[in-house]
Design a protein around this motif. Structure first.
Motif, PDB file in Angstrom:
ATOM      1  N   THR A   8       0.848  -1.205   0.000  1.00 32.97           N
ATOM      2  CA  THR A   8       0.000   0.000   0.000  1.00 32.97           C
ATOM      3  C   THR A   8       0.882   1.253   0.000  1.00 32.97           C
ATOM      4  O   THR A   8       2.047   1.212   0.419  1.00 32.97           O
ATOM      5  CB  THR A   8      -0.919   0.031   1.241  1.00 32.97           C
ATOM      6  OG1 THR A   8      -0.111   0.084   2.427  1.00 32.97           O
ATOM      7  CG2 THR A   8      -1.830  -1.175   1.296  1.00 32.97           C
ATOM      8  N   LEU A  55      -5.834   2.451  -4.044  1.00 38.77           N
ATOM      9  CA  LEU A  55      -6.423   1.907  -2.812  1.00 38.77           C
ATOM     10  C   LEU A  55      -6.174   2.911  -1.693  1.00 38.77           C
ATOM     11  O   LEU A  55      -5.056   3.011  -1.171  1.00 38.77           O
ATOM     12  CB  LEU A  55      -5.764   0.556  -2.470  1.00 38.77           C
ATOM     13  CG  LEU A  55      -6.415  -0.347  -1.411  1.00 38.77           C
ATOM     14  CD1 LEU A  55      -5.703  -1.694  -1.365  1.00 38.77           C
ATOM     15  CD2 LEU A  55      -6.484   0.238  -0.029  1.00 38.77           C
ATOM     16  N   VAL A  57      -6.457   3.520   1.843  1.00 45.37           N
ATOM     17  CA  VAL A  57      -6.641   2.541   2.927  1.00 45.37           C
ATOM     18  C   VAL A  57      -7.780   2.915   3.879  1.00 45.37           C
ATOM     19  O   VAL A  57      -8.285   2.054   4.594  1.00 45.37           O
ATOM     20  CB  VAL A  57      -5.332   2.294   3.731  1.00 45.37           C
ATOM     21  CG1 VAL A  57      -4.271   1.643   2.863  1.00 45.37           C
ATOM     22  CG2 VAL A  57      -4.817   3.553   4.399  1.00 45.37           C
ATOM     23  N   ASP A  62     -12.556   0.423  -1.209  1.00 44.17           N
ATOM     24  CA  ASP A  62     -11.217   0.204  -1.773  1.00 44.17           C
ATOM     25  C   ASP A  62     -10.550  -0.997  -1.119  1.00 44.17           C
ATOM     26  O   ASP A  62      -9.918  -1.818  -1.775  1.00 44.17           O
ATOM     27  CB  ASP A  62     -10.320   1.438  -1.536  1.00 44.17           C
ATOM     28  CG  ASP A  62     -10.592   2.555  -2.530  1.00 44.17           C
ATOM     29  OD1 ASP A  62     -11.560   2.436  -3.297  1.00 44.17           O
ATOM     30  OD2 ASP A  62      -9.827   3.540  -2.525  1.00 44.17           O
ATOM     31  N   ARG A  63     -10.706  -1.087   0.199  1.00 44.05           N
ATOM     32  CA  ARG A  63     -10.034  -2.184   0.927  1.00 44.05           C
ATOM     33  C   ARG A  63     -10.533  -3.548   0.458  1.00 44.05           C
ATOM     34  O   ARG A  63      -9.751  -4.489   0.329  1.00 44.05           O
ATOM     35  CB  ARG A  63     -10.265  -2.039   2.442  1.00 44.05           C
ATOM     36  CG  ARG A  63      -9.461  -0.925   3.081  1.00 44.05           C
ATOM     37  CD  ARG A  63      -9.453  -1.069   4.596  1.00 44.05           C
ATOM     38  NE  ARG A  63     -10.757  -0.996   5.199  1.00 44.05           N
ATOM     39  CZ  ARG A  63     -11.315   0.098   5.731  1.00 44.05           C
ATOM     40  NH1 ARG A  63     -10.646   1.239   5.740  1.00 44.05           N
ATOM     41  NH2 ARG A  63     -12.519   0.048   6.271  1.00 44.05           N
ATOM     42  N   ASN A  76       1.794  -3.372   4.718  1.00 44.65           N
ATOM     43  CA  ASN A  76       1.060  -2.169   5.145  1.00 44.65           C
ATOM     44  C   ASN A  76       2.053  -1.014   5.245  1.00 44.65           C
ATOM     45  O   ASN A  76       2.664  -0.795   6.291  1.00 44.65           O
ATOM     46  CB  ASN A  76       0.429  -2.412   6.520  1.00 44.65           C
ATOM     47  CG  ASN A  76      -0.770  -3.321   6.461  1.00 44.65           C
ATOM     48  OD1 ASN A  76      -1.784  -2.986   5.858  1.00 44.65           O
ATOM     49  ND2 ASN A  76      -0.657  -4.491   7.075  1.00 44.65           N
ATOM     50  N   SER A 104      -6.933   1.673   9.738  1.00 38.09           N
ATOM     51  CA  SER A 104      -7.125   1.233   8.350  1.00 38.09           C
ATOM     52  C   SER A 104      -6.181   0.085   8.005  1.00 38.09           C
ATOM     53  O   SER A 104      -6.564  -0.851   7.297  1.00 38.09           O
ATOM     54  CB  SER A 104      -6.895   2.402   7.397  1.00 38.09           C
ATOM     55  OG  SER A 104      -7.836   3.408   7.664  1.00 38.09           O
ATOM     56  N   SER A 105      -4.953   0.156   8.514  1.00 35.49           N
ATOM     57  CA  SER A 105      -3.996  -0.945   8.259  1.00 35.49           C
ATOM     58  C   SER A 105      -4.509  -2.230   8.876  1.00 35.49           C
ATOM     59  O   SER A 105      -4.378  -3.315   8.292  1.00 35.49           O
ATOM     60  CB  SER A 105      -2.629  -0.623   8.869  1.00 35.49           C
ATOM     61  OG  SER A 105      -2.060   0.475   8.221  1.00 35.49           O
ATOM     62  N   GLU A 107      -7.705  -2.970   9.483  1.00 33.79           N
ATOM     63  CA  GLU A 107      -8.889  -3.446   8.743  1.00 33.79           C
ATOM     64  C   GLU A 107      -8.471  -4.134   7.444  1.00 33.79           C
ATOM     65  O   GLU A 107      -9.018  -5.170   7.074  1.00 33.79           O
ATOM     66  CB  GLU A 107      -9.849  -2.279   8.461  1.00 33.79           C
ATOM     67  CG  GLU A 107     -10.596  -1.851   9.711  1.00 33.79           C
ATOM     68  CD  GLU A 107     -11.675  -0.812   9.441  1.00 33.79           C
ATOM     69  OE1 GLU A 107     -11.312   0.356   9.216  1.00 33.79           O
ATOM     70  OE2 GLU A 107     -12.857  -1.166   9.459  1.00 33.79           O
ATOM     71  N   LEU A 108      -7.471  -3.566   6.783  1.00 32.93           N
ATOM     72  CA  LEU A 108      -6.967  -4.192   5.554  1.00 32.93           C
ATOM     73  C   LEU A 108      -6.337  -5.548   5.868  1.00 32.93           C
ATOM     74  O   LEU A 108      -6.538  -6.525   5.150  1.00 32.93           O
ATOM     75  CB  LEU A 108      -5.932  -3.257   4.903  1.00 32.93           C
ATOM     76  CG  LEU A 108      -5.529  -3.603   3.484  1.00 32.93           C
ATOM     77  CD1 LEU A 108      -6.701  -3.382   2.513  1.00 32.93           C
ATOM     78  CD2 LEU A 108      -4.334  -2.768   3.030  1.00 32.93           C
TER      79      LEU A 108
END
Ligand SMILES: NC(=O)c1ccc[n+]([C@@H]2O[C@H](COP(=O)([O-])OP(=O)(O)OC[C@H]3O[C@@H](n4cnc5c(N)ncnc54)[C@H](OP(=O)(O)O)[C@@H]3O)[C@@H](O)[C@H]2O)c1
Length: 261
Positions: A8, A55, A57, A62-63, A76, A104-105, A107-108
């Protein structure tokens, strides 16, 4: 062995350099960018060995794009910066920073882990920072997000061992590199401090000079050493928990540990 790797925030800096190295080593690289406008030029730069897409994040839709990529490794790397004294920074800045750098990291990573489990395993790498190990005055908003990531990686690694589905977790902690990231962080801090701060104009001016001097002195011009660590974590059968570069910063962290700091 060729791996499918997503990085990412690969439009610039360490992420882009890592994508280039992984393509050169024959991996199947997914390089994602923050903005759509970066996609074509990065695709041209990386060539056919990579698939480039946007993407953000922080964007849930997007994720979800990564669920069907059959990833072996998620890096990440995307991050933003905020700095300044915890005594006065607008806490909404810190909140937003945690949203990008940490939540966000995670969740991804949850999406990647689910799909990796279905495929028999994989590796999740978090790009933290040396200031995720050593607190740095005036960098604490950023530093706290990286402490959170370094701690999350260590805990998640143990959880995944317990799960027993072949998920490895590593954290990479770069020292300072001249990518523009640190300069952007300090420019934005002085912009808001100059509009109103607990610190006097003279103190702000002195801080500015010290920051510029420190960055000139400490930042490595080439990202080679940290890219090598990310590649090592990507390719290892049993990746280590922690990778640090440049070497002098790896030694510094060890020394501070010995001294109980
Ligand atoms: N350079 C250093 O000294 C240093 C030291 C320790 C750790 N690190 C870490 O190393 C990593 C790479 O940093 P770098 O030095 O290569 O800086 P960089 O070039 O600014 O890389 C960060 C990338 O993340 C992207 N990004 C920011 N918000 C995003 C979002 N919401 N979604 C997707 N992408 C987003 C940025 O895009 P935009 O610019 O368009 O926002 C940028 O391309 C970061 O995790 C950073 O914290 C860097």
């Amino acid at each position: 062995m060729q791996k499918a790797v997503l990085i990412t925030g690969a439009g610039t800096g360490i992420g882009k350099d890592t994508a280039k190295r992984l393509v050169a080593r024959g991996h199947k690289v997914y390089a994602s960018t923050h903005h759509e406008s970066e996609v074509d030029s990065l695709q041209a730069e990386l060539g056919t060995g990579a698939t480039v897409f946007k993407l953000d994040v922080t964007n849930a839709e997007d994720r979800l794009q990564i669920a069907n990529l059959n990833l072996d490794v998620l890096v990440n790397n995307a991050a933003q910066s905020e700095s300044g004294s915890l005594a006065e920074i607008d806490i909404n800045r810190v909140r937003r920073l945690f949203e990008v750098n940490v939540f966000s990291s995670l969740e991804l990573s949850q999406i990647a882990i689910k799909s990796m489990i279905g495929r028999g395993g994989g590796t999740v790498i978090f790009i933290s920072s040396i200031v995720g190990r050593v607190p740095a005055p005036f960098l604490m908003p950023y530093s706290m997000t990286k402490f959170a990531l370094s701690a999350a990686a260590a805990g998640l690694r143990e959880e995944m061992k317990k799960l027993g589905k072949g998920i490895h977790v590593s954290v990479v902690e770069p020292g300072p590199f001249k990518t523009g990231f640190n300069q952007k962080m300090s420019d934005s801090r002085f912009e808001w401090m100059e509009k109103g701060s607990l610190f006097s104009k003279d103190q702000i001016e002195q801080m500015k000079n010290e920051t510029n001097k420190t960055l000139n002195w400490l930042e490595a011009n080439s990202t080679d050493s940290i890219v090598s660590k990310i590649v090592a974590a990507t390719e290892a059968r049993e990746p280590k928990l922690r990778y640090v570069a440049p070497l002098q910063f790896a030694l510094l962290v060890r020394l501070l540990r010995i001294l109980g700091k």
